[in-house]
Design an enzyme around this catalytic site. Structure first.
Site, mmCIF file in Angstrom:
data_model
loop_
_atom_site.group_PDB
_atom_site.id
_atom_site.type_symbol
_atom_site.label_atom_id
_atom_site.label_comp_id
_atom_site.label_asym_id
_atom_site.label_seq_id
_atom_site.Cartn_x
_atom_site.Cartn_y
_atom_site.Cartn_z
ATOM 1 N N SER A 143 0.825 -1.344 0.092
ATOM 2 C CA SER A 143 -0.090 0.157 0.222
ATOM 3 C C SER A 143 0.859 1.228 -0.075
ATOM 4 O O SER A 143 1.789 1.297 0.470
ATOM 5 C CB SER A 143 -0.867 -0.026 1.187
ATOM 6 O OG SER A 143 -1.557 1.303 1.650
ATOM 7 N N TYR A 157 -1.639 -0.799 10.260
ATOM 8 C CA TYR A 157 -1.711 -1.042 8.642
ATOM 9 C C TYR A 157 -0.421 -0.586 8.095
ATOM 10 O O TYR A 157 0.106 -1.321 7.056
ATOM 11 C CB TYR A 157 -3.052 -0.384 8.175
ATOM 12 C CG TYR A 157 -3.174 -0.608 6.686
ATOM 13 C CD1 TYR A 157 -3.995 -1.806 6.474
ATOM 14 C CD2 TYR A 157 -2.843 0.399 5.610
ATOM 15 C CE1 TYR A 157 -4.261 -1.981 4.931
ATOM 16 C CE2 TYR A 157 -3.103 0.147 4.444
ATOM 17 C CZ TYR A 157 -3.863 -1.085 4.032
ATOM 18 O OH TYR A 157 -4.089 -1.387 2.653
HETATM 19 P P1 NAP Z 1 -11.693 -5.719 0.504
HETATM 20 O O1 NAP Z 1 -12.240 -5.109 -0.662
HETATM 21 O O2 NAP Z 1 -11.852 -5.493 2.059
HETATM 22 O O3 NAP Z 1 -11.388 -7.259 0.233
HETATM 23 C C1 NAP Z 1 -10.718 -8.289 1.125
HETATM 24 C C2 NAP Z 1 -10.411 -9.567 0.654
HETATM 25 O O4 NAP Z 1 -9.682 -10.123 1.304
HETATM 26 C C3 NAP Z 1 -11.874 -10.102 0.882
HETATM 27 O O5 NAP Z 1 -12.041 -11.154 -0.100
HETATM 28 C C4 NAP Z 1 -11.801 -11.269 2.002
HETATM 29 O O6 NAP Z 1 -12.545 -12.308 2.057
HETATM 30 C C5 NAP Z 1 -10.249 -11.199 1.945
HETATM 31 N N1 NAP Z 1 -9.399 -11.836 3.301
HETATM 32 C C6 NAP Z 1 -9.506 -10.793 4.353
HETATM 33 N N2 NAP Z 1 -8.793 -11.431 5.436
HETATM 34 C C7 NAP Z 1 -8.519 -12.712 4.972
HETATM 35 C C8 NAP Z 1 -7.831 -13.952 5.356
HETATM 36 N N3 NAP Z 1 -7.414 -13.764 6.765
HETATM 37 N N4 NAP Z 1 -7.813 -14.967 4.757
HETATM 38 C C9 NAP Z 1 -8.289 -15.009 3.485
HETATM 39 N N5 NAP Z 1 -9.082 -14.000 2.833
HETATM 40 C C10 NAP Z 1 -9.076 -12.666 3.647
HETATM 41 O O7 NAP Z 1 -10.014 -5.127 0.316
HETATM 42 P P2 NAP Z 1 -9.236 -4.590 -0.984
HETATM 43 O O8 NAP Z 1 -9.516 -3.322 -0.861
HETATM 44 O O9 NAP Z 1 -9.733 -5.213 -2.029
HETATM 45 O O10 NAP Z 1 -7.828 -5.004 -0.337
HETATM 46 C C11 NAP Z 1 -7.004 -5.983 -1.080
HETATM 47 C C12 NAP Z 1 -5.539 -5.630 -0.787
HETATM 48 O O11 NAP Z 1 -5.269 -4.284 -1.470
HETATM 49 C C13 NAP Z 1 -5.423 -5.636 0.676
HETATM 50 O O12 NAP Z 1 -4.127 -6.380 1.054
HETATM 51 C C14 NAP Z 1 -5.169 -4.192 1.193
HETATM 52 O O13 NAP Z 1 -4.344 -3.890 2.314
HETATM 53 C C15 NAP Z 1 -4.782 -3.599 -0.148
HETATM 54 N N6 NAP Z 1 -4.897 -2.288 -0.390
HETATM 55 C C16 NAP Z 1 -6.071 -1.650 -0.549
HETATM 56 C C17 NAP Z 1 -6.104 -0.334 -0.914
HETATM 57 C C18 NAP Z 1 -7.625 0.303 -0.978
HETATM 58 O O14 NAP Z 1 -7.694 1.583 -1.030
HETATM 59 N N7 NAP Z 1 -8.571 -0.379 -1.222
HETATM 60 C C19 NAP Z 1 -5.300 0.473 -0.668
HETATM 61 C C20 NAP Z 1 -3.881 -0.306 -0.619
HETATM 62 C C21 NAP Z 1 -3.534 -1.379 -0.358
HETATM 63 P P3 NAP Z 1 -14.292 -12.269 2.585
HETATM 64 O O15 NAP Z 1 -14.759 -11.539 1.361
HETATM 65 O O16 NAP Z 1 -14.334 -13.611 2.841
HETATM 66 O O17 NAP Z 1 -14.184 -11.425 3.904
#
Ligand code: NAP
Length: 249
Positions: A143, A157
């Site tokens: 991130s 985080y």
């Molecule tokens: P999201 O929409 O909240 O989705 C999270 C996903 O991770 C869901 O599929 C969830 O499964 C799964 N998950 C969470 N904990 C888990 C575990 N222990 N084991 C297996 N699956 C797990 O998140 P996102 O925004 O797409 O983020 C994806 C990645 O990008 C993360 O690493 C996040 O830190 C990074 N990121 C995101 C942003 C942003 O602004 N969105 C920015 C920087 C980095 P369930 O559906 O079953 O709950």
């Protein structure tokens, strides 16, 4: 030869889900991991199959070493090979430092970093040319928080994502000679459910409007495009580095 296999952790929603759909549309067979939202994971798989792609959902908490063992064995059984691991699963939990209990700190590190260790361990066992594999690619989802650290109460985080940057570099040194490319992505503010951790997507969009030079929030498919490119042979000399997908933040 059967088409290549990509395992994406946390692919039931957000960036992982868009990556799964894009990968499948380009011919990858996709392992869609999720922790608890089976309905969302099934919907991702259904949407892929409707388009003629191949995917299967796999429940596992990737912060748990034993469950990761099971996950990779299940993927072996289902697909018989592994070419790309996307370490995407993660959580955003904010709290003031005065409330940093062992449970809270461990939860963030387990979901965001221990998961990268356990999944990469299993992926390397299967991909390493030293161990009889054919090589592969590991993409780590970090991130922009790792270099900005500006999210209010985002101490856990930010530090897990800074650890992800270090892990990405060290893993690249370790397994590059074993035929495995390792690359990291640092998304900025992206419109997904994770924004609930800091007030919701609308609030996140307001922050993005004033803190990015493009003046808007990013879309999960814009990160997915970068994952797919890094996983492809088009990125064959990209290794041990990080790509910011942050709209100029
Ligand atoms: P999201 O929409 O909240 O989705 C999270 C996903 O991770 C869901 O599929 C969830 O499964 C799964 N998950 C969470 N904990 C888990 C575990 N222990 N084991 C297996 N699956 C797990 O998140 P996102 O925004 O797409 O983020 C994806 C990645 O990008 C993360 O690493 C996040 O830190 C990074 N990121 C995101 C942003 C942003 O602004 N969105 C920015 C920087 C980095 P369930 O559906 O079953 O709950």
């Amino acid at each position: 030869m059967p088409s290549k296999v990509m395992l994406i952790t946390g692919a039931s929603r957000g960036i992982g889900a868009k990556t799964a759909q894009l990968a499948a549309s380009q011919g990858w067979r996709v392992a869609v991991n999720y922790i608890s939202n089976a309905t969302a994971a099934d919907e991702v798989v259904r949407s892929i199959k409707t388009q003629g792609g191949q995917a299967q959902a796999f429940q596992a908490d990737v912060s748990d070493s034993d469950q990761v063992d099971r996950l990779f064995n299940d993927v072996d059984q289902a697909f018989g090979r592994l070419d790309v691991l996307v370490n995407n699963a993660g959580i955003l939990e904010t709290f003031p430092i005065t409330e940093a209990t062992p449970e809270k700190v461990t939860r963030s590190f387990a979901a965001n970093i221990f998961s990268m260790y356990y999944c990469s361990r299993e992926a390397v066992k299967r991909m390493s040319t030293l161990l009889g594999g054919s090589g592969g690619v590991i993409v780590n989802m970090s991130s922009i928080a790792s270099r900005l650290g500006s999210m209010p109460q985002g101490n856990a985080y930010t530090s897990t994502k800074a650890a992800a940057d270090g892990f990405n570099l060290a893993l690249a040194h370790e397994v590059g000679p074993q035929g495995i490319r390792v690359c990291g992505i640092r998304p900025g503010i992206i419109a997904t459910d994770i924004q609930a951790g800091r007030g919701g997507i609308e609030k996140a969009a307001e922050i993005a409007a004033v803190s990015t030079t493009l003046g808007r929030i990013g879309l999960p498919e814009e990160v997915a495009q970068t994952v797919i490119w890094l996983a492809s042979d088009a990125a064959s000399y990209i290794h041990g580095t990080l790509i910011d997908v942050g709209g100029g933040r």
